[in-house]
Structure formats: C-alpha cells, structure tokens
Design an enzyme around this catalytic site. Structure first.
Site, short mmCIF file in Angstrom:
data_model
loop_
_atom_site.label_atom_id
_atom_site.label_comp_id
_atom_site.label_asym_id
_atom_site.label_seq_id
_atom_site.Cartn_x
_atom_site.Cartn_y
_atom_site.Cartn_z
N CYS A 404 -1.07 55.38 20.55
CA CYS A 404 -0.89 55.12 19.12
C CYS A 404 0.60 54.92 18.79
O CYS A 404 1.14 53.85 19.06
CB CYS A 404 -1.51 56.24 18.29
SG CYS A 404 -1.74 55.81 16.54
N HIS A 535 -6.86 56.10 20.58
CA HIS A 535 -6.63 57.45 21.13
C HIS A 535 -7.66 57.72 22.23
O HIS A 535 -8.73 58.28 21.96
CB HIS A 535 -6.77 58.51 20.03
CG HIS A 535 -5.64 58.53 19.05
ND1 HIS A 535 -4.58 59.41 19.14
CD2 HIS A 535 -5.39 57.76 17.96
CE1 HIS A 535 -3.74 59.19 18.14
NE2 HIS A 535 -4.21 58.20 17.41
N GLU A 537 -7.75 59.95 24.42
CA GLU A 537 -7.97 61.38 24.68
C GLU A 537 -9.20 61.92 23.98
O GLU A 537 -9.81 62.90 24.43
CB GLU A 537 -6.74 62.21 24.27
CG GLU A 537 -6.46 62.30 22.78
CD GLU A 537 -5.56 61.20 22.24
OE1 GLU A 537 -4.94 61.40 21.18
OE2 GLU A 537 -5.48 60.13 22.88
#
EC number: 6.3.4.2
Length: 576
Positions: A404, A535, A537
């Site tokens: 990001c 993102h 993750e």
C-alpha cells in the site's frame, strides 16, 4: 447450532483471541464446520477510523468491512472468510436499534437496553452464526463467540446480559462458556485469588463457566489447578493450563493435550452432529498438517532477518497481520524469523541532528537485514524515511516488499532518483504540489469529506498484464492471469506518470480491470523488488502463506529459485 463463548477476566489483552481461534481450529479437526463472531464493546461503528496506536491494526474483510484484528486471527486459524457482520460493536447494535425505532418497529413502546438492545444482540448472533463461511457453502455446526474487554466493565454489561439470556434461548446442550483468567506468579508463587474474584464476578452476572483457561507465564502446578477448581466450583478437568509457549501456533496442541475437545464434545453433545467420512478425514488431515507445522517451527534454526520500516512500531499489534504473514512464510521456508523493527522517522536526516545515536542504530539495523518490508500507513510522518529505505533496497539489491503506502513510497523514490524528478511526492503529503510532481494522487471517486468507510475497500481483482511471464510475483501466484486480494486505500499511482516509470524499468505488472489503476510493481533486474497497492497480509493463512510475503522471505533467505521450482512441481500448498 452449538455456541462456545470465550470471555475474559482480570485484565484485557490476556489472549482470548488466540484461545478462541485455537478452540475453533481443534473443533475443525473433528470435521465440524466452524464460524466465529467477535463482540467489541466500544461505541465506534467499526475499527476503520481508529488509530493503530489506539486499537491495533484494522483488519479488512472481503466485503470491505473494517474490523477488529481478532477477526484476522479467526480467518488465519480456521481458514474461513468472514463478513463485517461477524464483528459486533456497541455502535452497530445501537444504530440498528435506533433505526428500528425510527421506522416504528417497536410500535410506540419505550425502547430500553432490556429487552430491546439485548434481544437485538441475540438476534444478531443467531443470524450471523448461520452464514456459510467456508468452501462447502453450508451452514456452520459451531460458532465461537468472543466477548471483548473484561467481564465487569460497564461497556460490556449489555452484551453480558444478552449472553445470560442467550444460554436459555438456545438451550444448555448448545451453549458453553470458556472464561480466560490470569494466574500471576509473585515471588515464585502462583496466585489464584484474581481468578477466584473474576469467576465470582462472572457468576454474579448470571454466567457460569464450563471451562476456566488460566493464562500463566509458567505451567500450572497441580495444587494450583486443584485450588482453582475447588474455589471456582468446577472440576479439575475443567481448568485448562494455558502457559506461555515458544509460539502461539503451539496453543491448539497444548489445549488438545489437556483433553479440552473431549470435554466440549461431552458438554455440547457434539457426537449428535452427523458427519460424513470425508468430513472426518479432512479434520484428521488438518490436525496432521498442524502437527507438522509446529514441528517445523521447533526445527527451524537458520535465521532470516526482515527489517520492518513502519510508523506505528511502538505498538506491534498495529502490524499484526503483517507479522503473521511473515511468520507463515518463514515456516514454509523452514527459517527462524527475526523481525528488526525500524521506526521510519529515525532514518531521516533530521534525526541525525536531534539524536545521532538513534539515527545510526536505525541505519545499522536496516543495512544489516536480509530483507526490507515497508507496510501500509497514513499521513506524512516517517514517509521520507520509508523512501530512503526503498532506495537502499533498490540500489543494494536487497529483497524488498512494499504494501500500500510501501508501493507509493517506492514509486516516489524511483521518480526522484531514476527519473530525476527531485521534488516528486504524493498529494497526500503535499496537497498543493504541482501536478507534474504528483507521483501519487487522490482517487477521483473517493469522498474527501467523510473518513469512515469511504476508502477503496475489500476484495478486488488484479489483472496481470501482457508480456509479464518473466515476473517473479506472477510466478509466485502460479503464473495466474489474475488474482483477488483485499484493498484499503484512498490514493493511487498517477496514471499520467506510468509510461515514463515503465520506460526506465519500474514495471506495473498488475492492474485493475480497467487497466489504468496500478496494483503491483516489480523492478526489472533485481532479486526481489515487489510492491502491491493491495494488502496481501489480510489473506495469509497459517497453512497457506501470502505469495508476496513468501517471495520476500524466500529471497531474503536466498532460496527463492528452489522455492519457485518446488511450488511449480508440487503445487502452491506444498510443504517446501
């Protein structure tokens, strides 16, 4: 539907989320379908506008829900996909009740906490618990409900009362309560009085624990367990010893050893749930894989150091999903992970003047790491330090992953030092900067007035562009033509700058459906220099690591080529 409630006493932050996730994972090993709900007793509608330093990270779901970080724990451990309704806040429930009052649904009655608010909470729990959350598309068998905060707090009172009523609404055989308490060690002695007081408070509110999970820095002595059982009016088999372990991934097996699932099976009559042979086999395979995972953790000795260059490093929970994604990847690579925390502002020249020792230590930490990660964030503070970290990684061929904001600072750095645009920046940092200096711009469709829920949120596709077969990140995704990942941002790379950036070697290998919004960048002729606008993750799982993070850890450990070969040969979920 069976319900398992996890509450906490004595202090907050005691580990309810990990215990709830671990309990759910063990229930899945029986072949059951498990879902989870988190209750957060704060007035905010969601976690979207809360500071990471105040509340930890904001976890984003497929539907764009901005939720508590514990929902990330549930998704990672249980392998499920939750919705924003799986996170209940006081603000959400009050808004729901007031909206019904405005519509006249209460037929002129005085609207009160009891019964209207408590009924709304119970209705919400029953409705959301039945939402399918896994690939089967079927209604779950068991719902884990975590009550945030500490029982006895004024904020959680309506939820405690709702759960007290809920146990009778669903029936005793369908409701179990696990209370997590603290057993401190003072001068070498394990103290049970805080737990006794916590259980007394719980009982006074109409809830009786079926199991007491005791958090302690060391393994509980047998006399301690017997004392807790006697004074808290439970059997010794109902007292679970949850002591500190080397990794939280050991917790499910720690609970299994103490026959927690056997007790819950009897208490909730789980044998009445009809399961097919395939369900049971899938559960057994899950347990085998988890045992293999924990063994791999214990046998990992080669260290890989990843420098995490962030702006919220004073509270590690601000980057919880990032940490977990790195852990998942290091386990796949059979490496021992060491995260080197670098506060981004400490890398900036101004720090050299104000605190030279801190400045030198930050640069020493960065330069000695095997890989560099710049995660997401908002605002101007620390961004120049992030830009310098991206420059160091690019020039010194150090594996780099930007997420990001990490993509945006990498692009700004490239524009400054390769394209020669000395004042290149983001309109987030300097809104009045000239247009030809704006490498990062505000997305035109985003509301500039209201902050809550107005970003580009949730699961969205990224299309790999033509002639990107060379791309390492595409190979990590199995040479797919497209991927779907979760987003949370207001700014994007300026489309007018893309051609010039690509001409100089910074390739935007992934874009959105329109082909104009840049999603993935990759530097040509670099061991691993990748950044994503999304993102990754948020979708990393314990047994299925995020591919961008896996690439970073593998490149930092100098095993990326062999990892790619193994992934191609055996499949993306192979145990490398």
């Amino acid at each position: 539907m069976k319900y398992v409630v996890v509450s906490g006493g004595v202090i907050s932050g005691i580990g309810k989320g990990v215990l709830a996730s671990s309990t759910g994972m063990l229930l899945k090993t029986l072949g059951l379908k498990v879902t989870s709900i988190k209750i957060d007793p704060y007035m905010n509608l969601d976690a979207g506008t809360m500071s990471p330093l105040e509340h930890g990270e904001c976890f984003v779901l497929n539907d764009g829900g901005e939720t508590d970080l514990d929902l990330g724990n549930y998704e990672r451990y249980l392998g499920v996909t939750l919705t924003k309704d799986h996170n209940i806040t006081t603000g959400k429930v009050y808004s729901h009740v007031m909206a019904k009052e405005r519509k006249g649904d209460y037929l002129g009655k005085t609207v009160q906490v009891v019964p209207h608010l408590t009924n709304a909470i119970q209705d919400w729990l029953e409705r959301v618990a039945r939402i399918p959350v896994d690939d089967s598309g079927m209604e779950p068998d068991v719902c884990i409900i975590e009550l945030g905060g500490t029982v006895g707090d004024i904020e959680s009172a309506p939820f405690v009362e709702a759960l007290r009523q809920f146990q009778f609404r669903v029936g005793r055989d369908n409701f179990a309560l696990i209370h997590v308490s603290l057993v401190p060690v003072i001068h070498g002695e394990q103290k049970t009085k805080p737990t006794q007081a916590a259980i007394k408070d719980l009982r006074s509110l109409g809830l009786t624990p079926d199991m007491i999970a005791c958090r302690c820095s060391e393994e509980l002595d047998k006399p301690t367990i017997e004392k807790i059982a006697m004074f808290c009016h439970v059997g010794p088999e109902q007292v679970v010893n949850v002591h500190d372990v080397a990794s939280t991934y050991h917790v499910p097996l720690l609970l299994l050893e103490q026959r927690m699932i056997d007790y819950l099976g009897q208490r909730l009559k789980l044998s009445d749930i009809k399961l097919g042979a395939e369900d049971k086999e899938r559960g057994a395979r899950l347990l085998d894989r988890w045992r293999h995972l924990t063994t791999a953790i214990d046998e990992s000795f080669e260290v890989v150091q990843i420098a995490l260059v962030g702006k919220y490093t004073h509270l590690k929970d601000s980057y919880l999903s990032v940490i977990k994604a790195l852990e998942h990847s290091s386990m796949r690579c059979k490496r021992k992970l060491e995260i080197v925390w670098v506060e981004a502002s400490d890398l900036e020249p101004e720090m050299s003047a104000s605190d030279k020792e801190k400045f030198q230590q930050a640069w020493k930490s960065l330069s000695s790491s095997d890989g560099i990660l710049v995660p997401g964030g908002f605002g101007t503070r620390g961004t120049e330090g992030m830009i310098l970290a991206a420059k160091w990684a690019r020039e010194n061929k150090i594996p780099y992953l930007g997420v990001c904001l990490g993509l945006q600072v990498a692009t700004i750095e490239f524009a400054r030092h390769v394209l020669g645009i000395a004042d290149a920046t983001s309109s987030e940092f300097y809104p009045e900067v000239a247009e030809d200096k704006q490498v990062v711009v505000y997305m035109p469709e985003i509301d500039k007035q209201n902050m809550g829920g107005t970003m580009r949120l949730g699961l969205r596709p990224t299309i790999f562009q033509e002639d990107t077969d060379w791309s390492i990140i595409r190979k990590l995704y199995g040479s797919a033509s497209s991927v779907e990942e979760r987003h949370r941002h207001r700014y994007e790379i300026n489309p007018k700058m893309v051609q010039k950036l690509e001409e100089h070697g910074l390739k935007f290998v992934g874009r959105d459906e329109t082909g104009t919004r840049c999603e993935i960048l990759e530097l040509v002729d670099h061991p691993y220099y990748v950044a994503t606008q999304y993102h990754p993750e948020y979708m990393s799982k314990v047994l299925d690591p995020s591919q961008p993070f896996l690439g970073l850890v593998a490149a930092a450990a100098n095993i990326l080529p062999s990892l790619l070969a193994a992934e191609r040969a055996v499949g993306a979920r192979a145990d490398f």
